[in-house]
Enzyme design. Structure first.
Site, PDB file in Angstrom:
ATOM      1  N   ASP A  54       0.860  -1.188   0.000  1.00 23.98           N
ATOM      2  CA  ASP A  54       0.000   0.000   0.000  1.00 23.98           C
ATOM      3  C   ASP A  54       0.899   1.242   0.000  1.00 23.98           C
ATOM      4  O   ASP A  54       1.758   1.398   0.869  1.00 23.98           O
ATOM      5  CB  ASP A  54      -0.880  -0.030   1.255  1.00 23.98           C
ATOM      6  CG  ASP A  54      -1.935   1.075   1.246  1.00 23.98           C
ATOM      7  OD1 ASP A  54      -2.981   0.879   1.861  1.00 23.98           O
ATOM      8  OD2 ASP A  54      -1.702   2.142   0.654  1.00 23.98           O
ATOM      9  N   ASP A  94      -3.671   2.209  -5.336  1.00 30.20           N
ATOM     10  CA  ASP A  94      -2.336   2.202  -4.725  1.00 30.20           C
ATOM     11  C   ASP A  94      -2.090   0.972  -3.861  1.00 30.20           C
ATOM     12  O   ASP A  94      -1.210   0.974  -3.016  1.00 30.20           O
ATOM     13  CB  ASP A  94      -2.140   3.479  -3.889  1.00 30.20           C
ATOM     14  CG  ASP A  94      -2.809   3.412  -2.532  1.00 30.20           C
ATOM     15  OD1 ASP A  94      -3.885   2.786  -2.430  1.00 30.20           O
ATOM     16  OD2 ASP A  94      -2.250   3.969  -1.575  1.00 30.20           O
ATOM     17  N   GLU A  95      -2.849  -0.076  -4.098  1.00 30.63           N
ATOM     18  CA  GLU A  95      -2.851  -1.163  -3.130  1.00 30.63           C
ATOM     19  C   GLU A  95      -3.112  -2.506  -3.809  1.00 30.63           C
ATOM     20  O   GLU A  95      -4.006  -2.606  -4.650  1.00 30.63           O
ATOM     21  CB  GLU A  95      -4.023  -0.855  -2.199  1.00 30.63           C
ATOM     22  CG  GLU A  95      -4.072  -1.512  -0.899  1.00 30.63           C
ATOM     23  CD  GLU A  95      -5.417  -1.159  -0.235  1.00 30.63           C
ATOM     24  OE1 GLU A  95      -5.846  -1.961   0.575  1.00 30.63           O
ATOM     25  OE2 GLU A  95      -6.013  -0.115  -0.541  1.00 30.63           O
TER      26      GLU A  95
HETATM   27  P1  TTP Z   1      -5.324   5.046   0.812  1.00 31.22           P
HETATM   28  O1  TTP Z   1      -4.308   4.001   0.531  1.00 31.22           O
HETATM   29  O2  TTP Z   1      -6.488   4.694   1.677  1.00 31.22           O
HETATM   30  O3  TTP Z   1      -4.646   6.322   1.485  1.00 31.22           O
HETATM   31  P2  TTP Z   1      -3.235   6.970   1.247  1.00 31.22           P
HETATM   32  O4  TTP Z   1      -2.394   6.183   0.306  1.00 31.22           O
HETATM   33  O5  TTP Z   1      -3.424   8.400   0.860  1.00 31.22           O
HETATM   34  O6  TTP Z   1      -2.602   6.960   2.681  1.00 31.22           O
HETATM   35  P3  TTP Z   1      -1.998   5.710   3.514  1.00 31.22           P
HETATM   36  O7  TTP Z   1      -0.546   6.024   3.706  1.00 31.22           O
HETATM   37  O8  TTP Z   1      -2.742   5.718   4.805  1.00 31.22           O
HETATM   38  O9  TTP Z   1      -2.235   4.478   2.686  1.00 31.22           O
HETATM   39  O10 TTP Z   1      -5.914   5.589  -0.552  1.00 31.22           O
HETATM   40  C1  TTP Z   1      -5.116   5.726  -1.723  1.00 31.22           C
HETATM   41  C2  TTP Z   1      -5.512   6.979  -2.489  1.00 31.22           C
HETATM   42  O11 TTP Z   1      -6.881   6.923  -2.846  1.00 31.22           O
HETATM   43  C3  TTP Z   1      -5.344   8.249  -1.694  1.00 31.22           C
HETATM   44  O12 TTP Z   1      -4.040   8.786  -1.805  1.00 31.22           O
HETATM   45  C4  TTP Z   1      -6.395   9.145  -2.267  1.00 31.22           C
HETATM   46  C5  TTP Z   1      -7.473   8.210  -2.770  1.00 31.22           C
HETATM   47  N1  TTP Z   1      -8.613   8.222  -1.839  1.00 31.22           N
HETATM   48  C6  TTP Z   1      -9.653   9.128  -2.080  1.00 31.22           C
HETATM   49  O13 TTP Z   1      -9.637   9.877  -3.059  1.00 31.22           O
HETATM   50  N2  TTP Z   1     -10.703   9.166  -1.192  1.00 31.22           N
HETATM   51  C7  TTP Z   1     -10.774   8.367  -0.080  1.00 31.22           C
HETATM   52  O14 TTP Z   1     -11.739   8.446   0.703  1.00 31.22           O
HETATM   53  C8  TTP Z   1      -9.696   7.441   0.164  1.00 31.22           C
HETATM   54  C9  TTP Z   1      -9.714   6.551   1.373  1.00 31.22           C
HETATM   55  C10 TTP Z   1      -8.644   7.423  -0.739  1.00 31.22           C
HETATM   56 MG    MG Z   2      -2.195   4.076   0.536  1.00 33.15          MG
END
Ligand code: TTP
Ligand code: MG
Length: 392
Positions: free
Chosen positions: A11, A109-110
């Site tokens: 992730d 991203d995961e």
């Molecule tokens: P995530 O992997 O949930 O968040 P992140 O990568 O920003 O942070 P983390 O380090 O905690 O993993 O989500 C990936 C991307 O998806 C995030 O950068 C932006 C987008 N996203 C949205 O647009 N809206 C949302 O509600 C979420 C959860 C994510």
């Molecule tokens: Mg993330």
């Protein structure tokens, strides 16, 4: 007993915000919020994500942007650049596929990556996790967090524990001990109501949950109870679903041994086209973009595609296009590990278009007969001549 799987959950850290900080050095080290326009506190949209610096202010994804503004009016606010993040996402997924064929995307991203079959080439699970992190850093100057575990559930929890830039490894015999102290809020599929019920039973951690029998949990929580029991005991056997893109139909074959044999390669391609064509017609889909995937023995992977003037669901057409792509891109003398065939670019208007402009399925008797025989006798019952040994 099933062989232990080695599953990674990768992730990206603060994904959209990290990409922006990479491209704008002036944003680095600052609270950066990617999302709707805050309009001086009157904005109505939400936060997409924010940098770790902004998280210290209590800002998080999906929070109303005006609330974020209240918490941190001096933050840097930028709109999302979807096209850019998609490009980076694609590049990161290419890294995953360098290390395994079994990749299950969960979001931009995961992904889960089953690396059980890749260890001979690349080292054990933790080693592959380090290599993937390193490759992403070199290629995109971004950090990812990775969990390594024998199941998807545990890998996903593990990747989240040491963010950002984390690596958490849970060995198979440590699963119960790893889960025991963790908050039950991390349980998959347990919403607010279920959590209330769990709390009422005195269950706050996975360790608490593990002390209850499956029967009691089922009695109190229904079918979910049995499911929770299994997860809490590390008995998650769901496999990584290998699906490259949601909007495509594809099929891949990994050879038992890397091969140079022309006949075998073409026969395999023909068979893959047959399967894809079959599935397309079964789902009532036709598409315009034909994809070929070619992985060599050192895992170097080529993907090549061609877009047709009109959508098709014909095995014959697909096979002809794939053979052309293959001839153009194969590198004679290099052994092949994997071949893949796919079709995307589905035609939403297909139903009307088909009846008006396209040849109906019945006008292509070979496809029709093949589908009918397979429906009746199973997919091994009939193959086209070009996918049977001895042709080519
Ligand atoms: P995530 O992997 O949930 O968040 P992140 O990568 O920003 O942070 P983390 O380090 O905690 O993993 O989500 C990936 C991307 O998806 C995030 O950068 C932006 C987008 N996203 C949205 O647009 N809206 C949302 O509600 C979420 C959860 C994510
Ligand atoms: Mg993330």
């Amino acid at each position: 007993m099933q062989q232990n799987r080695v599953i990674l959950h990768v992730d990206m850290d603060a994904f959209f915000a990290s990409v922006e900080q990479r491209d704008h050095p002036e944003y680095r080290g600052k609270p950066l919020i990617v999302g709707a326009d805050p309009k001086g506190g009157r904005g109505r949209g939400v936060v997409s994500t924010c940098s770790y610096e902004a998280r210290k202010f209590g800002i998080h994804s999906a929070m109303p942007i005006n609330q974020a503004w209240k918490r941190c009016p001096r933050g840097i606010y930028v709109p999302p650049n979807g096209a850019l993040y998609s490009r980076v996402s694609k590049s990161i997924f290419e890294v995953f596929y360098e290390f395994s064929d079994m990749v299950e995307p969960l979001s931009v991203d995961e992904a889960f990556i089953d690396v059980t079959g890749s260890m001979r080439l690349f080292g054990d699970g933790p080693e592959i996790a380090r290599k993937i992190k390193q490759r992403i850093l070199e290629k995109e100057q971004l950090t990812a967090s990775v969990g390594v575990a024998p199941s998807k559930f545990v890998a996903k929890i593990a990747s989240d524990l040491k963010k950002p830039d984390g690596l958490v490894v849970v060995e198979p015999d440590r699963v119960a001990a790893f889960l025991a102290p963790l908050d039950i809020a991390r349980m998959w599929g347990a919403g607010a109501k279920t959590q209330q019920k769990l709390h009422a039973m005195g269950i706050r951690t996975f360790g608490d949950l593990a002390r209850f029998s499956a029967d009691i949990l089922e009695k109190k929580l229904g079918r979910a109870g049995r499911h929770f029991y299994r997860l809490a005991h590390g008995l998650d056997v769901r496999s990584v679903k290998n699906e490259r893109a949601v909007k495509s139909v594809s099929n891949e074959h990994t050879f038992d041994r890397d091969t140079l044999d022309d006949e075998e390669l073409k026969r395999t391609l023909a068979r893959l086209c047959e399967k894809v064509g079959n599935r397309l017609r079964g789902a009532g889909l036709s598409g315009r973009t034909v994809h070929l995937k070619l992985r060599f023995d050192n895992f170097e992977t080529l993907t090549r595609s061609v877009t047709l003037p009109r959508a098709t669901d014909s095995t014959g057409r697909l096979t002809a296009e794939i053979m052309t792509l293959f001839e153009r891109n194969r590198q004679k003398g290099r052994a092949v590990r994997l071949l893949g065939v796919g079709l995307s670019g589905f035609d939403r208007e297909r139903d009307t278009q088909l009846s008006l402009f396209d040849a109906p399925v019945a006008a292509r008797p070979l496809d029709k007969i093949e589908d009918l025989v397979k429906e009746r006798f199973g997919s091994r019952a009939i193959h086209r001549a070009d996918s049977i040994k001895g042709k080519h």
